[in-house]
Write a protein that holds these residues in place. Structure first.
Motif, PDB file in Angstrom:
ATOM      1  N   GLY A 178       0.831  -1.194   0.000  1.00 52.42           N
ATOM      2  CA  GLY A 178       0.000   0.000   0.000  1.00 52.42           C
ATOM      3  C   GLY A 178       0.862   1.240   0.000  1.00 52.42           C
ATOM      4  O   GLY A 178       2.036   1.202   0.386  1.00 52.42           O
ATOM      5  N   ARG A 179       0.286   2.324  -0.433  1.00 50.49           N
ATOM      6  CA  ARG A 179       0.994   3.593  -0.418  1.00 50.49           C
ATOM      7  C   ARG A 179       1.146   4.088   1.020  1.00 50.49           C
ATOM      8  O   ARG A 179       0.503   3.577   1.949  1.00 50.49           O
ATOM      9  N   GLU A 214      -5.579   8.522  -5.754  1.00 51.88           N
ATOM     10  CA  GLU A 214      -5.853   9.057  -4.407  1.00 51.88           C
ATOM     11  C   GLU A 214      -7.277   8.720  -4.011  1.00 51.88           C
ATOM     12  O   GLU A 214      -8.169   8.716  -4.837  1.00 51.88           O
ATOM     13  N   ALA A 263      -3.630   0.810  -6.665  1.00 51.64           N
ATOM     14  CA  ALA A 263      -3.436   1.693  -5.511  1.00 51.64           C
ATOM     15  C   ALA A 263      -2.895   3.063  -5.887  1.00 51.64           C
ATOM     16  O   ALA A 263      -2.542   3.849  -5.021  1.00 51.64           O
ATOM     17  N   ALA A 288      -1.809   4.273   3.721  1.00 49.28           N
ATOM     18  CA  ALA A 288      -2.899   3.371   3.340  1.00 49.28           C
ATOM     19  C   ALA A 288      -3.446   2.577   4.517  1.00 49.28           C
ATOM     20  O   ALA A 288      -4.544   2.024   4.443  1.00 49.28           O
ATOM     21  N   ASN A 317      -5.602   0.184  -0.009  1.00 55.82           N
ATOM     22  CA  ASN A 317      -5.725   1.523  -0.578  1.00 55.82           C
ATOM     23  C   ASN A 317      -6.808   2.263   0.193  1.00 55.82           C
ATOM     24  O   ASN A 317      -7.957   1.810   0.255  1.00 55.82           O
ATOM     25  N   GLN A 318      -6.426   3.356   0.858  1.00 54.79           N
ATOM     26  CA  GLN A 318      -7.345   4.156   1.657  1.00 54.79           C
ATOM     27  C   GLN A 318      -8.101   3.296   2.678  1.00 54.79           C
ATOM     28  O   GLN A 318      -9.310   3.431   2.866  1.00 54.79           O
TER      29      GLN A 318
END
Length: 303
Positions: free
Chosen positions: A35-36, A303, A300, A39, A203-204
């Protein structure tokens, strides 16, 4: 041994960080937790280790609560977690004792792992006298001092040169082969592909992709084929084979390499037979799959 993460929710004040996170990891296999930044990876790692509880959902090992399972953890954080001005051996012994070892066993294990990572000569040095890469090796020794069942590695290759990266690869491979659960979090997708059978991508705060990595890749378009042959102009040579009935396009950037986009992925064997029948001396015939980095950007990247 199976680690199950089920329907985990977590908020901090008004920020909803984890939103129904689910995945499983098995012994003898590595799972890539991807994940970023932001995340939710660090939050789920801390919940797994019992640093703080989830708002909802549960973490279990073989159907039991983590605290009742008797299983032990080893955690290598992305940021340095040791004391820079303290003696290295004393720190590792202290960490082993915090994890339930007696002093004698902690010392023996600390010396063994310092030897395994090639750092025995620095046992009586202070951590801040070492290079970044050597500090990372010390941190790895501290992570493994208690012979943990579940090992969480967050950016483990940070600061390592190619020789030490290979040493870490060997150690991670040994841990996987010995039946441990390894959770592997990294932005270096090449390493994740090398070690991980499966992935869970955040992601988020949500899992946007999970499962066996090979099966995930097989779910993508498999109609692009890389062909390499020892010919001066492979695109010209391929044009002479009259592939228009099965090929949508032929692209070539190097003299002996071309990518053929098939109209139907089922025609891969037909293409190979034509190339062989033409007498072309093939160096490589490869179905092009997306890299994990390409999949990561797709799933991912927004935004």
């Amino acid at each position: 041994m199976r680690l199950s993460v089920k329907d985990i929710e977590k908020s901090f004040a008004a920020k909803h960080v984890l939103k129904g996170v689910n995945f499983e990891a098995e012994s003898g296999r590595a799972l890539g937790l991807l994940g970023r930044n932001g995340a939710g990876k660090t939050t789920i790692i801390r919940i797994i280790m019992g640093v703080f509880p989830p708002d909802a959902g549960e973490i279990s090992i073989d159907g039991m609560k983590v605290t009742q399972s008797g299983r032990t953890f080893g955690y290598l954080p992305e940021e340095r977690g040791l004391y820079p001005k303290q003696i290295i051996l004393n720190q590792i012994i202290y960490i082993g004792m915090l994890r339930g070892m007696n002093r004698h066993d902690a010392k023996q294990s600390a010396l063994r792992w310092l030897g395994r990572v090639g750092m025995t000569e620095y046992a009586d040095k202070k951590l801040n006298t070492l290079s970044k890469g050597n500090q990372q090796k010390i941190q790895l020794a501290a992570t493994l001092v208690n012979d943990p069942d579940i090992i969480i590695l967050d950016e483990p290759f940070s600061g390592l040169d190619p020789v030490n990266a290979q040493m870490l690869k060997d150690i991670v491979g040994e841990l996987i082969d010995s039946g441990r659960i390894v959770l592997f979090s990294s932005h270096q997708m090449g390493y994740v592909e090398q070690f991980c059978d499966s992935i869970a991508m955040l992601n988020q705060g949500k899992i946007v992709l999970s499962g066996n990595l090979k099966e995930i890749k097989r779910g993508y378009d498999r109609s692009r084929v890389l062909v390499c042959a020892d010919v001066p102009d492979i695109k010209e040579r391929l044009s002479q084979l009259n592939l228009r009935d099965i090929a949508e396009s032929v692209e070539s950037e190097e003299s002996g390499e071309a990518v053929i986009k098939l109209k139907d992925a089922a025609d891969r064997d037909k293409l190979l037979r034509r190339l062989i029948d033409s007498g072309m001396n093939l160096d490589k015939y490869e179905i092009l799959e997306p890299t994990l980095e390409e999949i990561f950007v797709e799933k991912a990247g927004e935004e």
